[in-house]
Write a protein that holds these residues in place. Sequence first.
Motif, PDB file in Angstrom:
ATOM      1  N   THR A  81       5.125   7.597  -9.306  1.00 17.90           N
ATOM      2  CA  THR A  81       3.889   8.339  -8.304  1.00 17.90           C
ATOM      3  C   THR A  81       2.814   7.170  -8.171  1.00 17.90           C
ATOM      4  O   THR A  81       2.852   6.365  -9.117  1.00 17.90           O
ATOM      5  CB  THR A  81       3.209   9.171  -8.992  1.00 17.90           C
ATOM      6  OG1 THR A  81       3.751  10.060  -8.855  1.00 17.90           O
ATOM      7  CG2 THR A  81       2.064   9.260  -8.012  1.00 17.90           C
ATOM      8  N   VAL A 128       0.824   4.563 -11.242  1.00 16.94           N
ATOM      9  CA  VAL A 128      -0.075   5.429 -11.989  1.00 16.94           C
ATOM     10  C   VAL A 128       0.534   6.147 -12.673  1.00 16.94           C
ATOM     11  O   VAL A 128       0.091   6.861 -13.685  1.00 16.94           O
ATOM     12  CB  VAL A 128      -1.143   6.176 -10.524  1.00 16.94           C
ATOM     13  CG1 VAL A 128      -2.017   4.995  -9.946  1.00 16.94           C
ATOM     14  CG2 VAL A 128      -0.462   6.985 -10.300  1.00 16.94           C
ATOM     15  N   ASN A 152       0.733  -1.534   0.357  1.00 26.31           N
ATOM     16  CA  ASN A 152       0.322   0.018   0.526  1.00 26.31           C
ATOM     17  C   ASN A 152       0.659   1.278  -0.041  1.00 26.31           C
ATOM     18  O   ASN A 152       0.627   2.238   1.027  1.00 26.31           O
ATOM     19  CB  ASN A 152      -1.100  -0.078   1.295  1.00 26.31           C
ATOM     20  CG  ASN A 152      -1.880  -1.315   1.031  1.00 26.31           C
ATOM     21  OD1 ASN A 152      -2.326  -1.551   0.013  1.00 26.31           O
ATOM     22  ND2 ASN A 152      -2.412  -1.490   2.486  1.00 26.31           N
ATOM     23  N   GLU A 162      -0.671   5.470  -6.174  1.00 24.29           N
ATOM     24  CA  GLU A 162      -1.619   5.576  -5.751  1.00 24.29           C
ATOM     25  C   GLU A 162      -2.946   3.862  -4.893  1.00 24.29           C
ATOM     26  O   GLU A 162      -2.214   3.405  -6.497  1.00 24.29           O
ATOM     27  CB  GLU A 162      -2.439   6.395  -6.614  1.00 24.29           C
ATOM     28  CG  GLU A 162      -2.323   7.703  -6.945  1.00 24.29           C
ATOM     29  CD  GLU A 162      -3.205   8.213  -7.483  1.00 24.29           C
ATOM     30  OE1 GLU A 162      -4.442   8.291  -7.854  1.00 24.29           O
ATOM     31  OE2 GLU A 162      -2.453   9.762  -8.425  1.00 24.29           O
ATOM     32  N   GLU A 163      -3.103   4.534  -4.032  1.00 25.29           N
ATOM     33  CA  GLU A 163      -3.501   2.566  -3.560  1.00 25.29           C
ATOM     34  C   GLU A 163      -2.817   2.191  -3.993  1.00 25.29           C
ATOM     35  O   GLU A 163      -3.433   0.693  -5.052  1.00 25.29           O
ATOM     36  CB  GLU A 163      -5.030   2.800  -4.528  1.00 25.29           C
ATOM     37  CG  GLU A 163      -5.901   3.983  -4.345  1.00 25.29           C
ATOM     38  CD  GLU A 163      -7.545   3.554  -4.806  1.00 25.29           C
ATOM     39  OE1 GLU A 163      -7.427   2.683  -6.046  1.00 25.29           O
ATOM     40  OE2 GLU A 163      -8.408   4.604  -4.853  1.00 25.29           O
ATOM     41  N   GLU A 167       1.473   4.838  -0.904  1.00 26.80           N
ATOM     42  CA  GLU A 167       1.075   6.009  -1.360  1.00 26.80           C
ATOM     43  C   GLU A 167       2.665   7.432  -1.664  1.00 26.80           C
ATOM     44  O   GLU A 167       2.849   7.462  -0.656  1.00 26.80           O
ATOM     45  CB  GLU A 167      -0.343   6.498  -0.626  1.00 26.80           C
ATOM     46  CG  GLU A 167      -0.930   5.464  -1.093  1.00 26.80           C
ATOM     47  CD  GLU A 167      -2.349   5.623  -1.424  1.00 26.80           C
ATOM     48  OE1 GLU A 167      -2.243   7.020  -2.683  1.00 26.80           O
ATOM     49  OE2 GLU A 167      -2.284   5.372  -1.289  1.00 26.80           O
ATOM     50  N   GLU A 225       5.238   9.648  -3.957  1.00 25.96           N
ATOM     51  CA  GLU A 225       5.749   9.595  -4.703  1.00 25.96           C
ATOM     52  C   GLU A 225       7.493   9.696  -4.094  1.00 25.96           C
ATOM     53  O   GLU A 225       8.087  10.117  -3.155  1.00 25.96           O
ATOM     54  CB  GLU A 225       5.749  11.223  -5.805  1.00 25.96           C
ATOM     55  CG  GLU A 225       6.124  12.519  -4.370  1.00 25.96           C
ATOM     56  CD  GLU A 225       6.143  13.299  -5.781  1.00 25.96           C
ATOM     57  OE1 GLU A 225       6.556  13.842  -6.866  1.00 25.96           O
ATOM     58  OE2 GLU A 225       6.242  14.755  -5.069  1.00 25.96           O
TER      59      GLU A 225
END
Length: 365
Positions: free
Chosen positions: A248, A255, A224, A250-251, A226, A228
């Motif tokens: 980067t 992404v 998990n 996300e979740e 999150e 950068e």
Amino acid sequence: MDQRIYDHAEVLVDWSARVEEGDNVVVRVDEGAHDLAVAVAEKLGERGANYLTTYVSDEVQSAFVRSHDGDFDQDPDFETEMLERADSVLSLRAKRNTAAKAAIPGEKRSAYRKSRSGIREVRMDSDWVSTIHPTRALAQQAGMDYREYQDFVYDAVLRDWEALADQMANMKDLLDEGSEVRIVKEDTDLTMSIEGRTAVNSAASVAYDSHNLPSGEVFTAPENPEGEVYFDVPMTHNGERIQGVHLTFEEGAVVDWSAETGEQALTDILETDEGAKRLGELGIGMNRGINRFTDSILFDEKMGDTIHLAVGRAYSSCLPEGEEGNESAVHVDMITDMSDDSRMEIDGEVVQRNGTFRWEDGFEE
């Protein structure tokens, strides 16, 4: 022959692989590793082990993969059966051409890598150890004179591993007891969960569940992520230079990504499969015998002023029993330099600042 080669073989066979009488040992010999292979064979003979050598060549592999139609056999039985019968697999890495795989198209490289995922898992079920023998090509890649590079390699390999293991236990304890890690530096602010994970004290021995010589890192399997992260240490992957990587998350997944050099090679890695966009490893370098970057992940990720993250496959040794970690055909480490204006936190407490750990002299709160 240089006495240090025999010393290297002794550390590999005795400390790292813990070879015993009667063990079946597969020795994977790179093109430039003949001298080390001779020394290793002598040590294996002294131990009363059984051995089988296989020849490993990036140039040979490149010729096969480039000429193939791309529909590779999934885990050829003859190779799988050999590895299943091995107690130890020793990989003597010694490249003569660091760019030998550069001409393989990315899609074929990915297909070949996927086809060998089962073989890779069988090998990793053994007491495998990978080490490196200095060659002129590796010296050139590292930007060193050959003799200087030999000294560098043996300084990293021929260490008091038992004493270093005791030092690294400090970091293992912090990671085992922690829940969240945060890494902060320029262009980087990344948090990740380590709840319930078990860190590995990678002290260059299978007795520590450690499989690289040299080693000198503590690693775990985060999840998990999150934020950068910027990887400023260059690397060569499959003969292609990759530098200035920005990811980067996300979740829990990548992404967005970019690279100042080798962006297509980075894209090929991340698009290998679904798991290639997730993290498989957080590693903290702690080997103070490695004092410069050499464009070799085996050395660079172990430096005391670095942290590395790997996209792709997670190591089961870091996971709770019965839990499956991130799965992927790749495991690619990328390194960020933590020596200046940086910090690593565990559960909000700074444990490394500007490359210095909190139990070391010079640490600043």
